[in-house]
Design a protein around this motif. Structure first.
Motif, mmCIF file in Angstrom:
data_model
loop_
_atom_site.group_PDB
_atom_site.id
_atom_site.type_symbol
_atom_site.label_atom_id
_atom_site.label_comp_id
_atom_site.label_asym_id
_atom_site.label_seq_id
_atom_site.Cartn_x
_atom_site.Cartn_y
_atom_site.Cartn_z
ATOM 1 N N VAL A 294 0.910 -1.173 -0.021
ATOM 2 C CA VAL A 294 -0.145 0.206 -0.390
ATOM 3 C C VAL A 294 1.041 1.027 -0.060
ATOM 4 O O VAL A 294 0.872 2.044 -0.971
ATOM 5 N N PHE A 295 2.092 1.756 0.888
ATOM 6 C CA PHE A 295 2.758 2.758 1.465
ATOM 7 C C PHE A 295 3.584 2.378 0.454
ATOM 8 O O PHE A 295 4.189 3.736 -0.197
ATOM 9 N N HIS A 296 4.217 1.663 0.126
ATOM 10 C CA HIS A 296 5.328 1.522 -1.135
ATOM 11 C C HIS A 296 5.309 2.948 -1.917
ATOM 12 O O HIS A 296 6.680 3.391 -2.571
ATOM 13 N N SER A 297 4.178 3.208 -3.320
ATOM 14 C CA SER A 297 4.225 3.679 -4.153
ATOM 15 C C SER A 297 4.591 5.193 -3.508
ATOM 16 O O SER A 297 5.048 6.341 -4.409
ATOM 17 N N VAL A 298 3.901 5.651 -2.175
ATOM 18 C CA VAL A 298 3.839 6.851 -1.978
ATOM 19 C C VAL A 298 5.016 7.537 -0.572
ATOM 20 O O VAL A 298 4.995 8.487 -1.082
ATOM 21 N N ALA A 299 5.511 6.350 -0.095
ATOM 22 C CA ALA A 299 6.127 7.182 0.765
ATOM 23 C C ALA A 299 7.637 6.943 0.262
ATOM 24 O O ALA A 299 7.904 6.446 -0.603
ATOM 25 N N GLN A 300 8.201 8.218 1.241
ATOM 26 C CA GLN A 300 9.685 8.378 0.663
ATOM 27 C C GLN A 300 10.763 7.594 2.214
ATOM 28 O O GLN A 300 9.996 7.493 3.414
ATOM 29 N N LEU A 301 11.668 6.887 1.207
ATOM 30 C CA LEU A 301 12.602 6.080 1.992
ATOM 31 C C LEU A 301 13.550 6.295 2.083
ATOM 32 O O LEU A 301 14.039 6.628 1.080
ATOM 33 N N ASP A 302 14.063 6.102 3.219
ATOM 34 C CA ASP A 302 15.537 6.608 3.266
ATOM 35 C C ASP A 302 16.330 5.702 2.773
ATOM 36 O O ASP A 302 16.257 4.479 2.183
ATOM 37 N N PRO A 303 17.890 6.548 1.716
ATOM 38 C CA PRO A 303 19.266 6.625 0.955
ATOM 39 C C PRO A 303 19.587 4.423 1.093
ATOM 40 O O PRO A 303 19.365 4.114 1.140
ATOM 41 N N GLN A 304 19.286 4.729 2.836
ATOM 42 C CA GLN A 304 19.660 3.539 3.731
ATOM 43 C C GLN A 304 18.609 2.598 4.090
ATOM 44 O O GLN A 304 18.702 1.081 4.822
ATOM 45 N N CYS A 305 17.559 2.660 3.729
ATOM 46 C CA CYS A 305 16.664 1.521 4.258
ATOM 47 C C CYS A 305 16.641 0.307 2.845
ATOM 48 O O CYS A 305 16.642 0.187 1.858
ATOM 49 N N GLU A 306 16.721 -0.479 3.834
ATOM 50 C CA GLU A 306 17.007 -1.640 3.229
ATOM 51 C C GLU A 306 14.830 -2.333 2.601
ATOM 52 O O GLU A 306 15.170 -2.829 1.478
ATOM 53 N N CYS A 307 13.817 -1.666 2.513
ATOM 54 C CA CYS A 307 12.634 -1.595 1.910
ATOM 55 C C CYS A 307 12.832 -1.278 0.371
ATOM 56 O O CYS A 307 12.147 -1.812 -0.635
ATOM 57 N N ARG A 308 13.859 -0.660 -0.330
ATOM 58 C CA ARG A 308 14.475 -0.111 -1.354
ATOM 59 C C ARG A 308 14.769 -1.406 -2.266
ATOM 60 O O ARG A 308 14.390 -1.299 -3.718
ATOM 61 N N ASN A 309 15.360 -2.781 -1.425
ATOM 62 C CA ASN A 309 15.446 -3.596 -2.347
ATOM 63 C C ASN A 309 14.646 -4.284 -2.459
ATOM 64 O O ASN A 309 14.470 -5.603 -3.190
ATOM 65 N N TRP A 310 13.141 -4.337 -1.533
ATOM 66 C CA TRP A 310 12.009 -5.173 -2.126
ATOM 67 C C TRP A 310 11.170 -5.480 -3.178
ATOM 68 O O TRP A 310 11.757 -4.586 -4.101
ATOM 69 N N THR A 311 10.765 -6.386 -3.437
ATOM 70 C CA THR A 311 9.747 -6.811 -4.338
ATOM 71 C C THR A 311 8.517 -7.151 -4.158
ATOM 72 O O THR A 311 7.694 -7.731 -3.795
ATOM 73 N N VAL A 312 7.848 -5.986 -4.797
ATOM 74 C CA VAL A 312 6.339 -6.129 -4.555
ATOM 75 C C VAL A 312 5.777 -6.825 -5.750
ATOM 76 O O VAL A 312 5.732 -7.003 -6.497
ATOM 77 N N ASN A 313 5.584 -8.606 -5.327
ATOM 78 C CA ASN A 313 5.468 -9.355 -6.707
ATOM 79 C C ASN A 313 3.399 -8.674 -7.060
ATOM 80 O O ASN A 313 3.010 -8.333 -6.326
ATOM 81 N N ASP A 314 3.601 -10.441 -7.519
ATOM 82 C CA ASP A 314 1.888 -9.995 -8.261
ATOM 83 C C ASP A 314 0.923 -10.872 -8.214
ATOM 84 O O ASP A 314 -0.029 -11.529 -7.957
ATOM 85 N N LEU A 315 0.960 -11.152 -6.297
ATOM 86 C CA LEU A 315 -0.359 -11.660 -5.920
ATOM 87 C C LEU A 315 -1.188 -11.541 -6.406
ATOM 88 O O LEU A 315 -2.001 -12.962 -6.604
ATOM 89 N N PRO A 316 -1.943 -10.386 -5.813
ATOM 90 C CA PRO A 316 -3.410 -10.162 -6.467
ATOM 91 C C PRO A 316 -3.508 -10.665 -7.452
ATOM 92 O O PRO A 316 -5.277 -11.277 -7.489
ATOM 93 N N THR A 317 -2.892 -10.303 -8.786
ATOM 94 C CA THR A 317 -3.433 -10.490 -9.518
ATOM 95 C C THR A 317 -3.258 -11.864 -10.044
ATOM 96 O O THR A 317 -4.361 -12.637 -10.340
ATOM 97 N N LEU A 318 -2.672 -12.918 -9.623
ATOM 98 C CA LEU A 318 -2.664 -14.718 -9.403
ATOM 99 C C LEU A 318 -3.326 -15.084 -8.850
ATOM 100 O O LEU A 318 -4.346 -15.355 -9.407
ATOM 101 N N LEU A 319 -3.978 -14.161 -7.802
ATOM 102 C CA LEU A 319 -4.859 -14.997 -6.918
ATOM 103 C C LEU A 319 -6.354 -14.431 -7.877
ATOM 104 O O LEU A 319 -7.161 -15.854 -7.726
ATOM 105 N N GLU A 320 -6.446 -13.313 -8.268
ATOM 106 C CA GLU A 320 -8.177 -13.718 -9.511
ATOM 107 C C GLU A 320 -7.684 -14.261 -10.371
ATOM 108 O O GLU A 320 -8.709 -14.868 -11.299
ATOM 109 N N LYS A 321 -6.909 -14.231 -10.965
ATOM 110 C CA LYS A 321 -6.378 -15.338 -12.198
ATOM 111 C C LYS A 321 -7.266 -16.599 -12.028
ATOM 112 O O LYS A 321 -8.090 -17.369 -13.014
#
Length: 377
Positions: A294-321
Motif C-alpha cells: 500500500v505505502f511503497h509508491s507513496v512513502a519516502q524511503l531513506d537512502p539506507q532503507c533496506e525496503c528499497r530492495n524489496w520486491t512487490v510481487n503479483d499475488l493479487p493478479t495471480l489470485l484473481e486469475k
C-alpha cells in the motif's frame, strides 16, 4: 553438611519428578488436555481449527507498541498506545449479540477480528451500517484458508447468508503452508500426548511471556539505533505532519512453496463457492494487502532503507486469475487501490508500528466492500 545438602537436593528432584508424572498422567491417558486449561491458555484446542476462542469471551486491556515495536527498537515517539475491550459470541467470534441469521458472513483472519479495534470501528459493524443488514464476523487471529473454510461450514452457512465475503491477507499463504504441514502428518500416541501435555503447554505459556518481556526490555533499555528505521518509510498525513510507517513483513518474490499454497488456497475458495451456491449465496473474495504494498509508491524511503530492495510481487493478479479459472461467479475485490488512494489523501489506514488496520483502514475497507456489494444488487 555436604551429604545433607546432596540428600535434600535429591529429595527435591525426586519430588519434582513425581509431581510432574502425576500432572502428566491425565494427559497420557487423554483424560485432560492441558491446551484447554484457562490458567495455561486463553484459547481452547479444537481438532479441526487447532485453536478457538472460548464462548462469550470478554477481553480488555492496553499495551504500548504493536507487532513491529515488539521485534525492533524504534523511537518512543513512534510507539503507539493500544487499548481494547472485546466481546465475543457463543462461538468465540466478535458478534454481539449472538446471531441466529445473517445477510453477510465475513470470514478472515486477524484483520477481520480486529483485536485492537472497538466494536463501533470494526469493519463488519461498519459494513452492516452501510448495507443496512446483519453482518456476521468470522475473523480469527492466525487462521488460514483451510481453517476459514471449516469456519464457514461450521458457523457461517448455518445462518443462511445471502453473501459470503472471504477476506484473504498476504500472510495467509504462509499460514496455509504451516497448517498443511501440521495436519498432513501421521500422529502417533506419543506425539498426541506431547501436544496435550502439561509440560509443552506450560513451556509455550512461559515462552510467550518471555518474548513479551524481552520486547518491553528492548524498548526501555536498548539505545537508539536505526534497526527499525531501515524498515520504514515516511508519509504526510491529512494535517501535513510527517508520519513514519514501519513495515513488519518483507516484500518478496513468490517462491515455489508460495505458489503451491496459492493453488491450495484457490481450491479452498472454489469449495467455498460450491457450498455457498448450494444455499443460494454468492461469494466475494476480498484481497487485503500488506502495508508495504500500500505505502511503497507513496512513502519516502531513506537512502539506507533496506525496503528499497524489496520486491512487490503479483499475488493479487495471480489470485484473481486463479479464481477466474475456477468460476466466473466468484467476485473479486482488491483493496490495494482504495487503501493507496487514502494514503495519497493523507489518511493512514494501518497502525504505524503494526501491520494491521487502524480504524481508518476498517472504515475504508467497509466502504469499498459495501460499494461493491451495493453496485451488484
Amino acid at each position: 553438611m555436604r551429604r545433607f545438602s546432596s540428600t535434600r537436593l535429591f529429595s527435591v528432584l525426586a519430588g519434582s519428578i513425581v509431581g510432574l508424572c502425576l500432572a502428566e498422567s491425565p494427559a497420557l491417558f487423554n483424560i485432560v488436555d492441558y491446551r484447554n486449561a484457562p490458567w495455561l491458555s486463553a484459547d481452547l484446542y479444537d481438532d479441526e481449527l487447532v485453536t478457538v476462542h472460548p464462548p462469550h469471551l470478554r477481553s480488555s486491556g492496553s499495551a504500548r507498541g504493536g507487532a513491529f515495536a515488539a521485534l525492533f527498537k524504534i523511537p518512543s515517539s513512534d510507539v503507539s498506545f493500544y487499548k481494547w475491550d472485546l466481546k465475543y459470541d457463543q462461538n468465540g467470534f466478535r458478534n454481539v449479540p449472538d446471531l441466529t441469521r445473517a445477510d453477510i458472513a465475513v470470514v478472515g483472519s486477524s484483520y477481520i477480528e480486529g483485536t485492537t479495534i472497538s466494536d463501533s470501528d470494526l469493519v463488519t459493524n461498519l459494513l452492516a451500517h452501510r448495507i443496512g443488514g446483519i453482518v456476521e464476523n468470522l475473523g480469527h487471529n492466525s487462521y488460514g484458508p483451510a481453517q476459514e473454510l471449516i469456519t464457514l461450514k461450521r458457523y457461517g452457512l448455518p445462518l443462511h447468508p445471502r453473501t459470503v465475503v472471504w477476506a484473504f491477507t498476504e500472510i495467509e499463504l504462509r499460514q496455509e503452508t504451516l497448517y498443511d504441514l501440521g495436519r498432513h502428518g501421521h500422529p502417533t500416541f506419543l506425539s498426541l500426548f506431547i501436544d496435550r501435555s502439561f509440560t509443552r503447554t506450560a513451556y509455550r505459556k512461559v515462552r510467550s511471556q518471555i518474548i513479551h518481556m524481552k520486547s518491553e526490555v528492548r524498548q526501555a533499555f536498548t539505545p537508539e539505533n536505526d534497526e527499525g528505521i531501515r524498515r520504514s518509510g515516511v508519509v504526510r498525513d491529512a494535517s501535513g505532519k510527517l508520519r513514519r510507517i514501519y513495515f513488519l513483513h518483507e516484500a518478496l518474490p513468490l517462491g515455489a512453496e508460495d505458489l503451491r499454497a496459492l493453488k491450495r488456497t484457490v481450491e479452498v475458495i472454489a469449495e467455498a463457492r460450491r457450498l455457498s451456491a448450494a444455499q443460494g449465496a454468492r461469494l466475494l473474495v476480498v484481497f487485503i494487502p500488506d502495508q508495504f504494498r500500500v505505502f511503497h509508491s507513496v512513502a519516502q524511503l531513506d537512502p539506507q532503507c533496506e525496503c528499497r530492495n524489496w520486491t512487490v510481487n503479483d499475488l493479487p493478479t495471480l489470485l484473481e486469475k486463479g479464481i477466474e479459472s475456477e468460476s466466473s461467479e466468484i467476485g473479486f475485490l482488491d483493496l490495494t487501490p482504495a487503501l493507496t488512494d487514502a494514503v495519497k489523501r493523507g489518511v493512514i489506514p494501518y497502525f504505524t508500528d503494526d501491520n494491521h488496520w487502524s480504524p481508518d483502514g476498517h472504515r475504508i475497507a467497509a466502504e469499498a466492500i459495501g460499494n461493491y456489494l451495493l453496485a451488484r444488487r
